[in-house]
Design a protein around this motif. Structure first.
Motif, PDB file in Angstrom:
ATOM      1  N   ILE A 125      34.759  39.844  54.548  1.00 32.98           N
ATOM      2  CA  ILE A 125      33.807  39.731  53.437  1.00 32.98           C
ATOM      3  C   ILE A 125      34.083  40.826  52.413  1.00 32.98           C
ATOM      4  O   ILE A 125      34.081  40.586  51.198  1.00 32.98           O
ATOM      5  CB  ILE A 125      32.350  39.810  53.953  1.00 32.98           C
ATOM      6  CG1 ILE A 125      31.986  38.543  54.738  1.00 32.98           C
ATOM      7  CG2 ILE A 125      31.377  40.014  52.787  1.00 32.98           C
ATOM      8  CD1 ILE A 125      30.626  38.615  55.428  1.00 32.98           C
ATOM      9  N   GLY A 126      34.362  42.043  52.904  1.00 27.80           N
ATOM     10  CA  GLY A 126      34.693  43.142  51.991  1.00 27.80           C
ATOM     11  C   GLY A 126      35.973  42.887  51.222  1.00 27.80           C
ATOM     12  O   GLY A 126      36.073  43.214  50.036  1.00 27.80           O
ATOM     13  N   VAL A 127      36.946  42.271  51.892  1.00 29.04           N
ATOM     14  CA  VAL A 127      38.202  41.927  51.218  1.00 29.04           C
ATOM     15  C   VAL A 127      37.934  40.941  50.083  1.00 29.04           C
ATOM     16  O   VAL A 127      38.417  41.115  48.955  1.00 29.04           O
ATOM     17  CB  VAL A 127      39.208  41.336  52.237  1.00 29.04           C
ATOM     18  CG1 VAL A 127      40.413  40.736  51.521  1.00 29.04           C
ATOM     19  CG2 VAL A 127      39.647  42.403  53.232  1.00 29.04           C
ATOM     20  N   GLU A 128      37.169  39.890  50.376  1.00 26.74           N
ATOM     21  CA  GLU A 128      36.849  38.894  49.356  1.00 26.74           C
ATOM     22  C   GLU A 128      36.058  39.521  48.209  1.00 26.74           C
ATOM     23  O   GLU A 128      36.264  39.208  47.036  1.00 26.74           O
ATOM     24  CB  GLU A 128      36.051  37.738  49.974  1.00 26.74           C
ATOM     25  CG  GLU A 128      36.827  36.865  50.938  1.00 26.74           C
ATOM     26  CD  GLU A 128      37.868  36.001  50.237  1.00 26.74           C
ATOM     27  OE1 GLU A 128      37.730  35.732  49.026  1.00 26.74           O
ATOM     28  OE2 GLU A 128      38.838  35.601  50.903  1.00 26.74           O
ATOM     29  N   LEU A 129      35.157  40.406  48.542  1.00 29.86           N
ATOM     30  CA  LEU A 129      34.325  41.062  47.531  1.00 29.86           C
ATOM     31  C   LEU A 129      35.186  41.906  46.591  1.00 29.86           C
ATOM     32  O   LEU A 129      34.964  41.925  45.367  1.00 29.86           O
ATOM     33  CB  LEU A 129      33.268  41.918  48.236  1.00 29.86           C
ATOM     34  CG  LEU A 129      32.103  42.495  47.449  1.00 29.86           C
ATOM     35  CD1 LEU A 129      31.386  41.427  46.637  1.00 29.86           C
ATOM     36  CD2 LEU A 129      31.136  43.197  48.398  1.00 29.86           C
ATOM     37  N   ALA A 130      36.177  42.577  47.152  1.00 27.74           N
ATOM     38  CA  ALA A 130      37.067  43.388  46.319  1.00 27.74           C
ATOM     39  C   ALA A 130      37.908  42.511  45.396  1.00 27.74           C
ATOM     40  O   ALA A 130      38.201  42.895  44.257  1.00 27.74           O
ATOM     41  CB  ALA A 130      37.968  44.248  47.200  1.00 27.74           C
ATOM     42  N   LYS A 131      38.310  41.340  45.875  1.00 29.17           N
ATOM     43  CA  LYS A 131      39.075  40.418  45.036  1.00 29.17           C
ATOM     44  C   LYS A 131      38.212  39.877  43.897  1.00 29.17           C
ATOM     45  O   LYS A 131      38.674  39.743  42.756  1.00 29.17           O
ATOM     46  CB  LYS A 131      39.589  39.250  45.880  1.00 29.17           C
ATOM     47  CG  LYS A 131      40.671  39.609  46.883  1.00 29.17           C
ATOM     48  CD  LYS A 131      41.043  38.382  47.709  1.00 29.17           C
ATOM     49  CE  LYS A 131      42.127  38.705  48.735  1.00 29.17           C
ATOM     50  NZ  LYS A 131      42.440  37.517  49.583  1.00 29.17           N
ATOM     51  N   GLU A 132      36.958  39.535  44.214  1.00 29.92           N
ATOM     52  CA  GLU A 132      36.083  38.914  43.216  1.00 29.92           C
ATOM     53  C   GLU A 132      35.534  39.910  42.200  1.00 29.92           C
ATOM     54  O   GLU A 132      35.346  39.564  41.032  1.00 29.92           O
ATOM     55  CB  GLU A 132      34.904  38.224  43.923  1.00 29.92           C
ATOM     56  CG  GLU A 132      35.279  36.994  44.722  1.00 29.92           C
ATOM     57  CD  GLU A 132      34.052  36.285  45.289  1.00 29.92           C
ATOM     58  OE1 GLU A 132      34.190  35.161  45.775  1.00 29.92           O
ATOM     59  OE2 GLU A 132      32.934  36.873  45.241  1.00 29.92           O
ATOM     60  N   SER A 133      35.253  41.140  42.647  1.00 28.50           N
ATOM     61  CA  SER A 133      34.514  42.081  41.787  1.00 28.50           C
ATOM     62  C   SER A 133      35.133  43.474  41.825  1.00 28.50           C
ATOM     63  O   SER A 133      34.525  44.440  42.302  1.00 28.50           O
ATOM     64  CB  SER A 133      33.045  42.152  42.231  1.00 28.50           C
ATOM     65  OG  SER A 133      32.442  40.886  42.206  1.00 28.50           O
ATOM     66  N   PRO A 134      36.357  43.612  41.323  1.00 25.89           N
ATOM     67  CA  PRO A 134      36.991  44.937  41.323  1.00 25.89           C
ATOM     68  C   PRO A 134      36.312  45.867  40.329  1.00 25.89           C
ATOM     69  O   PRO A 134      35.678  45.422  39.363  1.00 25.89           O
ATOM     70  CB  PRO A 134      38.426  44.627  40.906  1.00 25.89           C
ATOM     71  CG  PRO A 134      38.325  43.370  40.089  1.00 25.89           C
ATOM     72  CD  PRO A 134      37.207  42.576  40.714  1.00 25.89           C
ATOM     73  N   VAL A 135      36.447  47.147  40.562  1.00 27.35           N
ATOM     74  CA  VAL A 135      35.901  48.147  39.650  1.00 27.35           C
ATOM     75  C   VAL A 135      36.677  49.446  39.853  1.00 27.35           C
ATOM     76  O   VAL A 135      37.087  49.761  40.979  1.00 27.35           O
ATOM     77  CB  VAL A 135      34.387  48.362  39.876  1.00 27.35           C
ATOM     78  CG1 VAL A 135      34.099  48.882  41.276  1.00 27.35           C
ATOM     79  CG2 VAL A 135      33.805  49.303  38.830  1.00 27.35           C
TER      80      VAL A 135
END
Length: 489
Positions: free
Chosen positions: A286-296
């Protein structure tokens, strides 16, 4: 009676699972094994617990107590009153019944004496037509002892004309709507049942040569040294004898599986296996997907302990931004402030969480948490991070916005108290006072749990009603009380 655990004065901004169930058969001193199993399931219910046993000489015995398993079911004087090789148990956090004012009569397992012998049941889930069933049963002469929806099952069994308890249970559960994973026992049998959609979990384990165990999660099998055999299938009933025989039935009309996706996000322990998948690995993904979707752009990725940790690790690995324990959890807060003063209460989350100031100061920080419910805790954590000298605070949330209440065994605030039901993510970011706030998408969550193409909107494979507002079973009791379903698109 043990002291009640704190009624979430510093952790009231999380969804709470209703309970955990556990049972064993064919094991000497079965109650001790059940106590260990319940201890491993304590995260699923911290308000109260109960154990029922059967012994050929002493018959059925039970003990129900408020508080933690460790404070009650580790005392030799109590456990000696629970002899036998067949036992079930339950840990509770109330969703149905008298919330916040639980009476001991609401604590499971529930017991009933029938013409063919006694039976006890422990239920995880929520019966969405319990009010209608209760009215019908009372009109027909049933006398209820508790305020729990689970007691309906015992009364429905009592009114069945079937000749044995498993058949009566089938009769009763065919009348029930909603979600249920049930562990039950008679004088000679251990019984496990899941609702036709399999919303709540239930697994089967083998103990030694002849013993069996049923549990809400595999982590409780591990603690007693049981071998995980398989999950009880949606709509399946298993009946296990003391001699080790196991029969499987499918008494309900088959329906597509809709396992609760929030079990992967938050409820289950990370060392459990759900749906054939490591819960920890799913949360990391889930964290991997979150980083792909919403980088900062940022300097540190920090979890909000403890539930945000695996997702924060995945976010860090995918983004390349260093992972750091920027917030430290005080593991020993629980019993210290049973009745906090107002001054202490106003300290809020600082009693539980403390910022690692030397690490945070001057940094742009990404905070990874599992969910935002009311937003109250998120605001306090943001303030703590800024007070420690952080330059920026970015929230990344390992679930979609929680905009709808759950009626299948999770304690959820009323819809108007859910922040995501009242605000867009951009408005929520302003309300929380953070530099940015991003949630994983529903498709991203489905990809993380193994659905490569994301969520199939026509036939989703999980129950995600708390995110989508699409309830697989209409919550008839709540609709009768005025709850409005999501308008068809």
């Amino acid at each position: 009676m043990a002291d009640l655990p704190p009624s979430h004065p510093f952790d009231d901004d999380k969804l709470k699972e209703e309970c955990g169930v556990f049972g064993v058969v064919g094991i000497a001193d079965a109650a001790n094994f059940v106590a260990l199993g319940l201890h491993a399931l304590q995260h699923r219910g911290q308000e109260a617990g109960g154990i029922v046993t059967y012994d050929a000489e002493e018959g059925f015995n039970s003990a129900r107590r408020f508080g933690y398993v460790r404070d009650n079911f580790t005392k030799a004087s109590l456990m000696e009153t629970l002899p036998g090789s067949l036992s079930i148990g339950h840990v509770r956090y109330s969703t149905a019944g008298s919330k916040g004012n639980t009476a001991i009569r609401d604590v499971q397992p529930f017991f009933g004496e029938f013409s063919m012998g006694g039976a006890a049941i422990a239920h995880n889930g929520n019966i969405t037509n319990a009010d209608a069933l209760r009215r019908e049963l009372i009109e027909r002469g049933s006398i209820f002892q508790s305020s729990s929806d689970s007691e309906c099952i015992i009364h429905l069994m009592a009114r069945s004309l079937q000749k044995n308890i498993p058949e009566r249970m089938k009769d009763a559960l065919r009348r029930v709507e909603g979600a249920f994973s049930v562990v039950a026992m008679t004088r000679t049998k251990l019984i496990g049942v899941r609702d036709p959609m399999g919303v709540r979990p239930l697994v089967l384990g083998k103990v030694g040569d002849h013993g069996w165990a049923l549990s809400s999660e595999t982590c409780a099998l591990d603690i007693i040294g049981a071998e995980f055999i398989r999950e009880i299938e949606p709509g399946e009933m298993v009946v296990i004898t003391e001699e080790g025989g196991l029969e499987s039935f499918h008494p309900f009309e088959r329906r597509p599986s809709r396992f609760c996706i929030f079990e992967h996000v938050y409820f289950s322990r990370p060392d459990s296996i759900q749906g054939g998948q490591s819960v920890y690995e799913t949360r990391r993904q889930i964290g991997v997907e979150l980083a792909k979707e919403s980088p900062v752009e940022a300097d540190l990725v920090c979890p909000v302990p403890d539930s945000g940790t695996p997702a924060a690790i995945g976010f860090s690995q995918e983004s390349g931004i260093p992972y750091a324990m920027g917030i430290i959890r005080n593991q020993y807060m629980g019993r210290t402030f049973i009745e906090p003063t107002e001054q202490i209460r106003n300290m809020g989350v600082r009693l539980k969480l403390n910022v690692n100031r030397a690490l945070i100061e001057g940094k742009r920080v990404i905070l990874v948490d599992d969910s935002v419910v009311r937003g109250t805790t998120s605001r306090k954590i943001k303030d703590m991070i800024l007070d420690a000298g952080a330059k920026e605070v970015h929230f990344r949330i390992a679930s979609p916005p929680t905009a709808w209440p759950c009626f299948y065994g999770v304690d959820t605030p009323e819809r108007e108290k859910l922040l995501a039901s009242q605000m867009t993510p951009e408005e929520m970011a302003g309300y929380l006072g953070v530099n940015s706030l991003k949630f994983i998408s529903l498709d991203g969550l489905y990809r993380a749990v193994g659905e490569k193409n994301g969520r199939n909107p026509k036939a989703p494979s999980y129950c995600d009603a708390c995110f989508s507002g699409e309830y697989p079973v209409a919550p008839s009791d709540m609709i009768e009380k005025g709850f409005e379903l999501k308008a068809a698109e």
